[in-house]
Design an enzyme around this catalytic site. Structure first.
Site, PDB file in Angstrom:
ATOM      1  N   GLU A   1       9.090  -4.039  10.599  1.00  0.00           N
ATOM      2  CA  GLU A   1       9.499  -2.745  10.046  1.00  0.00           C
ATOM      3  C   GLU A   1      10.031  -1.820  11.125  1.00  0.00           C
ATOM      4  O   GLU A   1       9.373  -1.583  12.150  1.00  0.00           O
ATOM      5  CB  GLU A   1       8.302  -2.092   9.326  1.00  0.00           C
ATOM      6  CG  GLU A   1       8.652  -0.730   8.727  1.00  0.00           C
ATOM      7  CD  GLU A   1       7.658  -0.209   7.701  1.00  0.00           C
ATOM      8  OE1 GLU A   1       6.702  -0.917   7.353  1.00  0.00           O
ATOM      9  OE2 GLU A   1       7.863   0.930   7.237  1.00  0.00           O
TER      10      GLU A   1
ATOM     11  N   LYS B   1      -1.264  -9.476   2.832  1.00  0.00           N
ATOM     12  CA  LYS B   1      -0.560  -9.037   4.040  1.00  0.00           C
ATOM     13  C   LYS B   1      -1.452  -8.036   4.765  1.00  0.00           C
ATOM     14  O   LYS B   1      -2.142  -7.253   4.124  1.00  0.00           O
ATOM     15  CB  LYS B   1       0.780  -8.387   3.687  1.00  0.00           C
ATOM     16  CG  LYS B   1       1.504  -7.738   4.869  1.00  0.00           C
ATOM     17  CD  LYS B   1       2.951  -7.410   4.568  1.00  0.00           C
ATOM     18  CE  LYS B   1       3.206  -6.082   3.919  1.00  0.00           C
ATOM     19  NZ  LYS B   1       2.714  -4.898   4.657  1.00  0.00           N
TER      20      LYS B   1
ATOM     21  N   ASP C   1       0.836  -1.203   0.000  1.00  0.00           N
ATOM     22  CA  ASP C   1       0.000   0.000   0.000  1.00  0.00           C
ATOM     23  C   ASP C   1       0.874   1.257   0.000  1.00  0.00           C
ATOM     24  O   ASP C   1       0.356   2.379  -0.053  1.00  0.00           O
ATOM     25  CB  ASP C   1      -1.014  -0.008   1.145  1.00  0.00           C
ATOM     26  CG  ASP C   1      -0.377  -0.094   2.515  1.00  0.00           C
ATOM     27  OD1 ASP C   1       0.869  -0.161   2.601  1.00  0.00           O
ATOM     28  OD2 ASP C   1      -1.117  -0.093   3.510  1.00  0.00           O
TER      29      ASP C   1
HETATM   30  O1  KIV Z   1       3.566  -1.095   1.656  1.00  0.00           O
HETATM   31  C1  KIV Z   1       4.758  -1.466   1.706  1.00  0.00           C
HETATM   32  O2  KIV Z   1       5.568  -1.175   0.815  1.00  0.00           O
HETATM   33  C2  KIV Z   1       5.175  -2.264   2.855  1.00  0.00           C
HETATM   34  C3  KIV Z   1       6.638  -2.516   3.020  1.00  0.00           C
HETATM   35  C4  KIV Z   1       7.313  -1.295   3.487  1.00  0.00           C
HETATM   36  C5  KIV Z   1       6.908  -3.671   3.888  1.00  0.00           C
HETATM   37  O3  KIV Z   1       4.367  -2.665   3.629  1.00  0.00           O
END
Ligand code: KIV
Length: 269
Positions: free
Chosen positions: A187, A118, A49
């Site tokens: 993260e 995710k 996202d």
């Molecule tokens: O949205 C994204 O790019 C992420 C990464 C930073 C893990 O969740």
């Protein structure tokens, strides 16, 4: 580029952890770059996202919609033959209600052809994780700095430096593993904590700003390619400076048109 596995699956990622082979993950949001990173041998593509930031120019990840995530994911899927493609459930498409979480996931899987989803959060998303997995869809977790909660945190600073937050993160990681996630993004947390989480879990951990003692690494493609000149976090390694490359190329194109150098005799019919 030699590809040790024909197609990456969640089972392959588990084997990689068990064999001590690091997992390489990167974001992509469109067909062309998805195709390039897949051909370069990346194991996992995240349709993150972060598209809200790097594709749409929003300050946070909150505005991106489920329809927009599906559009990005379906574009990436058409370009890949090797990588596992995971799609972020966007803000508002899963929080607080496992039925909504499953409905959003089913739309992503049916309409984009992606392989997994995710979502961000710990014990509060346990029920959603279980419900999505019960429908046969693999789920990846995301702990530490979770950008969808930016207005709760107030800053993008490193998370879980304090003992209480570190303990909560460790316990959330165990809850997510028990709920059945196949992997976990960590993260912007201290490297020692990421190492402790990684050693405590049997599933793979993927770090971003979480040090080297995790099972794999993820970066936002636009950041590591140097497309954005303004973003310089300590954890980011830049592998190219495409901002300058593109500025130079387009500047030259403009100059060639203005000087009537382009197109020349060979560039016409
Ligand atoms: O949205 C994204 O790019 C992420 C990464 C930073 C893990 O969740």
């Amino acid at each position: 580029m030699e590809k040790p596995y024909r197609k990456i699956t969640t089972r392959v990622l588990q084997e990689m952890k068990e064999n001590g082979e690091k997992i390489a993950m990167i974001t992509a949001y469109d067909y062309t770059l998805g195709h390039i990173v897949d051909g370069a041998g990346i194991d996992v593509i995240l349709v993150g996202d972060s598209a809200s930031n790097v594709m749409a120019g929003h300050e946070t990840t909150l505005p991106i919609t489920l329809d927009q995530m599906i559009y990005h994911a379906s574009s990436v899927i058409r370009g890949i033959s090797h990588a596992l493609v995971i799609v972020d459930l966007p803000f508002g498409s899963y929080q607080g209600n496992s039925k909504t979480a499953l409905d959003s996931t089913i739309r992503i899987m049916k309409e984009s052809g992606a392989h997994a989803v995710k979502l961000e959060g710990g014990s509060e998303v346990k029920e959603s994780v279980e419900r999505i997995i019960s429908a046969g869809v693999p789920v990846m977790g995301h702990l530490g700095l979770t950008p969808q909660s930016i207005y709760k945190f107030g800053t993008y600073n490193v998370r879980a430096r304090e003992e209480a937050e570190a303990e909560k993160l460790l316990s959330d990681a165990m809850v997510l593993q028990e709920a059945g996630v196949f992997g976990l993004v960590l993260e912007k947390i201290p490297a020692t904590l990421a190492e402790q989480v990684t050693k405590s879990l049997s599933i793979p951990t993927i770090g971003i700003g979480a040090g080297p003692h995790v099972d794999g690494q993820v970066l936002v493609l636009h950041d590591m390619l140097g497309l954005n000149n303004e973003f310089h976090p300590r954890f980011l390694r830049r592998y190219a400076n495409l901002f300058d490359v593109i500025t130079g190329a387009v500047g030259q194109y403009v100059a060639d048109i203005k000087s009537k150098d382009f197109p020349n005799e060979k560039e016409q019919y």
